[in-house]
Design a protein around this motif. Structure first.
Motif, mmCIF file in Angstrom:
data_model
loop_
_atom_site.group_PDB
_atom_site.id
_atom_site.type_symbol
_atom_site.label_atom_id
_atom_site.label_comp_id
_atom_site.label_asym_id
_atom_site.label_seq_id
_atom_site.Cartn_x
_atom_site.Cartn_y
_atom_site.Cartn_z
ATOM 1 N N GLY A 201 -12.713 2.612 -7.297
ATOM 2 C CA GLY A 201 -12.288 2.095 -6.474
ATOM 3 C C GLY A 201 -12.205 0.963 -5.923
ATOM 4 O O GLY A 201 -11.613 0.834 -4.767
ATOM 5 N N ALA A 202 -12.588 -0.185 -7.086
ATOM 6 C CA ALA A 202 -12.228 -1.395 -6.015
ATOM 7 C C ALA A 202 -9.994 -0.849 -6.974
ATOM 8 O O ALA A 202 -9.755 -2.163 -5.233
ATOM 9 C CB ALA A 202 -12.926 -2.062 -7.670
ATOM 10 N N ILE A 203 -10.269 -0.361 -7.560
ATOM 11 C CA ILE A 203 -8.340 -0.477 -7.482
ATOM 12 C C ILE A 203 -8.180 0.088 -5.917
ATOM 13 O O ILE A 203 -6.970 -0.604 -5.020
ATOM 14 C CB ILE A 203 -7.999 0.949 -8.486
ATOM 15 N N SER A 204 -8.815 1.209 -5.621
ATOM 16 C CA SER A 204 -8.196 1.452 -4.051
ATOM 17 C C SER A 204 -8.403 0.533 -3.032
ATOM 18 O O SER A 204 -7.513 0.401 -2.152
ATOM 19 C CB SER A 204 -8.568 2.739 -3.713
ATOM 20 N N ALA A 205 -9.374 -0.020 -3.125
ATOM 21 C CA ALA A 205 -10.117 -1.371 -1.691
ATOM 22 C C ALA A 205 -8.877 -2.052 -2.406
ATOM 23 O O ALA A 205 -8.651 -2.487 -1.580
ATOM 24 C CB ALA A 205 -11.284 -1.918 -2.335
ATOM 25 N N MET A 206 -8.310 -3.015 -3.189
ATOM 26 C CA MET A 206 -7.200 -3.622 -3.582
ATOM 27 C C MET A 206 -5.757 -2.921 -2.595
ATOM 28 O O MET A 206 -5.441 -4.509 -2.414
ATOM 29 C CB MET A 206 -7.541 -4.046 -4.359
ATOM 30 N N ALA A 207 -5.339 -1.632 -3.133
ATOM 31 C CA ALA A 207 -4.157 -1.584 -2.444
ATOM 32 C C ALA A 207 -4.622 -1.851 -1.113
ATOM 33 O O ALA A 207 -3.611 -2.296 -0.362
ATOM 34 C CB ALA A 207 -3.988 -0.042 -3.275
ATOM 35 N N THR A 208 -5.575 -0.675 -0.502
ATOM 36 C CA THR A 208 -5.967 -0.378 0.893
ATOM 37 C C THR A 208 -5.766 -2.115 1.400
ATOM 38 O O THR A 208 -4.730 -2.517 2.612
ATOM 39 C CB THR A 208 -7.091 -0.061 1.545
ATOM 40 N N SER A 209 -6.751 -3.333 0.871
ATOM 41 C CA SER A 209 -6.791 -5.086 1.453
ATOM 42 C C SER A 209 -5.398 -5.200 1.606
ATOM 43 O O SER A 209 -5.060 -5.990 2.683
ATOM 44 C CB SER A 209 -7.768 -5.652 0.411
ATOM 45 N N SER A 210 -4.949 -5.018 0.378
ATOM 46 C CA SER A 210 -3.536 -5.760 0.337
ATOM 47 C C SER A 210 -2.619 -5.481 1.796
ATOM 48 O O SER A 210 -1.639 -6.141 1.723
ATOM 49 C CB SER A 210 -2.650 -6.098 -1.095
ATOM 50 N N ARG A 211 -2.422 -4.512 1.293
ATOM 51 C CA ARG A 211 -1.133 -3.997 2.730
ATOM 52 C C ARG A 211 -1.514 -4.358 3.857
ATOM 53 O O ARG A 211 -0.872 -4.272 4.604
ATOM 54 C CB ARG A 211 -1.610 -1.572 2.778
ATOM 55 N N LEU A 212 -2.537 -3.799 4.486
ATOM 56 C CA LEU A 212 -3.174 -4.497 6.108
ATOM 57 C C LEU A 212 -2.997 -6.822 5.945
ATOM 58 O O LEU A 212 -2.474 -6.790 6.530
ATOM 59 C CB LEU A 212 -4.618 -4.327 5.886
ATOM 60 N N ILE A 213 -3.124 -7.034 4.689
ATOM 61 C CA ILE A 213 -2.681 -8.181 4.915
ATOM 62 C C ILE A 213 -1.133 -8.238 4.661
ATOM 63 O O ILE A 213 -0.297 -9.453 5.502
ATOM 64 C CB ILE A 213 -2.873 -9.069 3.975
ATOM 65 N N TRP A 214 -0.993 -7.537 4.394
ATOM 66 C CA TRP A 214 1.208 -7.245 4.571
ATOM 67 C C TRP A 214 1.315 -6.892 5.963
ATOM 68 O O TRP A 214 1.640 -7.813 6.043
ATOM 69 C CB TRP A 214 1.683 -6.588 3.034
ATOM 70 N N ALA A 215 0.693 -6.171 6.019
ATOM 71 C CA ALA A 215 1.318 -5.438 7.836
ATOM 72 C C ALA A 215 0.907 -6.627 8.514
ATOM 73 O O ALA A 215 1.856 -6.625 9.533
ATOM 74 C CB ALA A 215 0.261 -4.395 7.873
ATOM 75 N N LEU A 216 -0.027 -7.350 8.394
ATOM 76 C CA LEU A 216 -0.695 -8.279 9.388
ATOM 77 C C LEU A 216 0.428 -10.190 9.398
ATOM 78 O O LEU A 216 0.885 -10.516 9.827
ATOM 79 C CB LEU A 216 -1.573 -9.178 9.271
ATOM 80 N N ALA A 217 1.066 -10.150 8.085
ATOM 81 C CA ALA A 217 1.808 -11.059 8.167
ATOM 82 C C ALA A 217 2.949 -10.184 8.426
ATOM 83 O O ALA A 217 3.954 -11.247 8.678
ATOM 84 C CB ALA A 217 1.755 -11.227 6.385
ATOM 85 N N ARG A 218 3.981 -9.603 8.459
ATOM 86 C CA ARG A 218 5.072 -8.728 8.883
ATOM 87 C C ARG A 218 4.772 -8.718 9.898
ATOM 88 O O ARG A 218 6.515 -9.140 10.623
ATOM 89 C CB ARG A 218 4.635 -7.315 8.496
ATOM 90 N N ASP A 219 3.766 -8.802 11.084
ATOM 91 C CA ASP A 219 3.960 -9.314 12.311
ATOM 92 C C ASP A 219 3.628 -10.654 12.753
ATOM 93 O O ASP A 219 3.462 -10.401 13.880
ATOM 94 C CB ASP A 219 2.795 -8.222 12.488
ATOM 95 N N ARG A 220 3.372 -11.394 12.059
ATOM 96 C CA ARG A 220 3.434 -13.139 11.896
ATOM 97 C C ARG A 220 2.236 -13.421 12.482
ATOM 98 O O ARG A 220 2.285 -14.092 13.248
ATOM 99 C CB ARG A 220 4.538 -13.539 12.568
ATOM 100 N N GLY A 221 1.099 -12.425 11.856
ATOM 101 C CA GLY A 221 -0.393 -12.700 12.560
ATOM 102 C C GLY A 221 -1.555 -13.450 10.968
ATOM 103 O O GLY A 221 -1.988 -13.844 11.471
#
Length: 545
Positions: A331-351
Motif C-alpha cells: 500500500g505504501a508503494i502504491s500511495a507513493m506512486a499516486t502522491s508523486s503523480r499528483l505533485i507532478w501533475a500540479l507542477a505541470r500546471d504551474r501550481g
C-alpha cells in the motif's frame, strides 16, 4: 476516418484535455486493478481498524455499518468513474473541477482542490508507513515478552517502509505493473489463507445471535444512532482511495475504459472481501477487552492477540500477520506512486514552487523522480513528529479521510449540477477531428465517456454519492469517545482547515500569478499529426511549457 492504434487513441484522448502524452503507458486492466486493490486493502485494513466500529456500534453495528459504507463508497467511486472516463488525467479531481466549475471560480476552486487531494494522499502514504512500522513493533512484542517498545522504534521502521517504496518506484519502476499483479494475487489468496485457519482452529466462537444482533455505545454518546455513525469511520478508512487509479491514468492503456471499470471492480471486490473478513473475525473475537489490553492491543493491533488466541501458535500468528505486513508495504508503494503523480501533475500546471524542475521526467523510465523524492521526504519529516508525540502524528495523518472526501464532494457536486443542466454532451464513439475541438478551456463542453450511467439512474447515484460524502466528511471530525481529552481529540478539523487556509493564502500571494488552471500544452487543431501527441522512446521529457 483513418484507423488509429490504441497508443494513438490514448494520446488523442489526452490531447482533448490539452495535455501531451509523456508518461509511458505500462498499466493494463489487471495491473491497475492490482494497484487500486493495493491501496484499498480492505480486508487487511478492516482487521486493523474494526475495533472503531466495534466500540461504537457493537458487532451488529459494525456489520450493518460496513454495508452502509460499502454502498455509499460504490456510489462515490461509480460517480468518479464517470469523470475518469470523460477526462482520464493524472490531475484527477482538481482537473475535473477546472472543467466543471463556473468560469468565475474554476481556477480558485481547482487550486484549493489540488491541495486537498495532495495532502490527503500524503497523509495516506505516511499512515501506511506508520501502520507497517508499528505492526513490526507489535510482532516483536508478541514474540519477545521482555521487549519494551519506544516511539522511535516505530519511526525508524516507518522510514524503512518509505525507503522500500522509493526503491520500488524508482529503481524497479518498469516492473511496477507486474509487481502489482503479483500483489493482487497475494491479496486474493491471502484472504483465504488468513480467514480459514482462524475460523477453523478457534477453540471458542461467538454465537450467530450475538454477532448479528448486539449493538453497543462504547463511546458514551447520547444515542445509539450517533454512536453508529461515529463508528463508520473505521470502515471508511478501510475502503477509500480508489481514485488512485485516476492519478495513474496517463500511464494506463485505454484509460477512458480501463480506469473507470477498475475503480468499480476494485470497490466491489474489496468490499466483498472486507465484509466476509469482518464477519469471520467477529465470530472468533470472544473477549475484545482482553485483546485491547494485551501487549499487542496496547500498541493498536488487537488483531494480533485475537489471531494468537484463535490458532494458539506464535509462529503461525507471525506468518498470518506477515501477510498484513506485506500488504501494508504494498500500500505504501502504491500511495507513493499516486502522491508523486499528483505533485507532478500540479507542477505541470504551474501550481507548485519550482515547477520547472518538478515536472522533469527520467528519460529512460519516464517517471517523475523528483516528485517521488519530494513526497518521500515529506513522509520522512512527518515521521519525526511521531518521536515527540503520537497524538500530533495521528493529527497529521487524520487528513486522509477529511481531505479526500472534501475533494470528492466538490467534484461530484459540480458534476451533479452540470449533468442536470445539460453541460455534458452524449458520448462520441469516434473521436472528433482535431480541428473541430476548441482550444479555449472556457468554451469546451465535455462529452460523456464510454463509462456512463444514463438518465435518472445516473442522477440518483450522483445524489447518493454527494449525500454519503457529506455524512462521512461531517463524522470524520468526531472523536471516538467521550469525554474528550487532548490525547483522544480528533484534530482532523484543525488539520483540514489549516490545509485550506494555507492553500488560499498561497494562491493569493503567489500561485495566482502562475496557476491559471490546467495548462493547455497542445491544441488539437494545431497538431501536425497524432504522432506529435504521443511520447517517443527517448526524448527530452522536461515539461517546460
Amino acid at each position: 476516418m483513418d484507423v488509429i492504434n490504441q497508443d494513438e487513441r490514448d494520446a488523442l484522448v489526452l490531447a482533448k484535455l490539452g495535455k501531451k502524452s509523456v508518461l509511458r503507458r505500462r498499466f493494463n486492466f489487471l495491473s491497475i486493478l492490482g494497484f487500486a486493490c493495493t491501496i484499498l486493502v480492505t480486508w487487511e485494513g478492516s482487521l486493523i481498524l474494526f475495533t472503531t466500529g466495534l466500540t461504537n456500534g457493537g458487532s451488529a453495528g459494525l456489520i450493518f455499518g460496513y454495508l452502509f459504507v460499502w454502498i455509499g463508497t460504490i456510489a462515490v467511486f461509480t460517480t468518479m468513474a464517470e469523470m475518469a472516463s470523460m477526462a482520464p488525467t493524472s490531475g484527477g479531481q482538481y482537473h475535473w473541477v477546472s472543467i466543471l466549475a463556473p468560469p468565475s471560480s474554476r481556477v480558485f476552486l481547482s487550486y484549493i482542490t489540488s491541495w486537498l487531494v495532495i495532502c490527503g494522499w500524503q497523509a495516506i502514504l505516511s499512515g501506511s508507513g506508520y501502520l507497517g512500522g508499528n505492526q513490526v513493533v507489535a510482532l516483536i512484542a508478541l514474540n519477545n515478552p521482555d521487549y519494551v517498545p519506544q516511539l522511535w522504534h516505530g519511526t525508524l521502521l516507518f522510514w524503512g517502509f518509505i525507503l522500500v517504496a522509493v526503491f520500488i518506484n524508482t529503481v524497479t519502476s518498469k516492473a511496477l505493473p507486474k509487481i502489482e499483479v503479483a500483489i493482487l494475487v497475494l491479496h486474493v489468496v491471502g484472504f483465504f489463507a488468513f480467514m480459514i485457519p482462524i475460523v477453523h482452529l478457534a477453540p471458542q466462537k461467538v454465537s450467530s445471535h450475538d454477532v448479528f444482533t448486539q449493538f453497543s455505545n462504547g463511546g458514551g454518546w447520547s444515542s445509539q444512532g450517533l454512536s453508529f455513525f461515529v463508528g463508520l469511520i473505521g470502515s471508511v478508512f478501510a475502503m477509500f482511495g480508489c481514485d488512485s487509479a485516476v492519478h495513474m491514468a496517463e500511464e494506463t492503456r485505454n484509460a477512458e475504459v480501463v480506469v473507470p471499470w477498475c475503480m468499480v471492480s476494485a470497490t466491489l471486490l474489496n468490499g466483498a472481501f472486507g465484509w466476509g473478513m469482518i464477519i469471520a473475525i467477529l465470530f472468533v473475537t470472544v473477549d475484545i477487552t482482553a485483546a485491547l489490553e494485551s501487549p499487542t492491543g496496547s500498541l493498536g493491533f488487537p488483531i494480533i492477540d485475537i489471531t494468537y488466541n484463535a490458532i494458539g501458535s506464535k509462529a503461525g500468528t507471525s506468518v498470518l500477520i506477515a501477510i498484513l505486513l506485506f500488504m501494508t508495504a504494498a500500500g505504501a508503494i502504491s500511495a507513493m506512486a499516486t502522491s508523486s503523480r499528483l505533485i507532478w501533475a500540479l507542477a505541470r500546471d504551474r501550481g507548485l514552487p519550482g515547477w520547472r524542475l518538478v515536472t522533469k521526467l527520467e528519460p529512460e523510465t519516464a517517471i517523475p523522480t523528483l516528485a517521488i523524492i519530494i513526497t518521500s521526504l515529506v513522509a520522512i519529516l512527518i515521521g519525526l513528529i511521531n518521536i515527540g508525540s503520537a497524538t500530533a502524528f495521528n493529527a497529521v495523518i487524520s487528513l486522509s479521510v477529511s481531505s479526500l472526501y472534501a475533494s470528492y464532494i466538490i467534484t461530484e457536486t459540480l458534476l451533479l449540477y452540470r449533468r442536470c443542466t445539460g453541460f455534458i454532451l452524449p458520448h462520441q464513439k469516434h473521436l472528433p477531428s482535431c480541428s473541430s475541438i476548441s482550444s479555449d478551456p472556457n468554451n469546451r463542453h465535455l462529452n460523456w465517456g464510454p463509462f456512463h450511467l444514463p438518465g435518472i439512474f445516473g442522477i440518483l447515484v450522483n445524489v447518493l454519492a454527494v449525500a454519503f460524502g457529506l455524512i462521512i466528511f461531517f463524522f470524520s471530525f468526531w472523536p471516538v469517545a467521550t469525554p474528550v481529552e487532548p490525547a483522544t481529540m480528533n484534530y482532523s478539523i484543525v488539520m483540514t482547515g489549516s490545509v485550506v487556509v494555507f492553500a488560499v493564502a498561497y494562491y493569493i500571494l503567489f500561485a495566482r500569478k502562475t496557476y491559471t488552471g490546467p495548462i493547455v500544452e497542445i491544441v488539437l487543431g494545431q497538431a501536425s499529426s497524432i504522432e506529435e501527441m504521443a511520447p517517443k522512446e527517448k526524448v527530452d521529457l522536461g515539461m517546460v511549457v
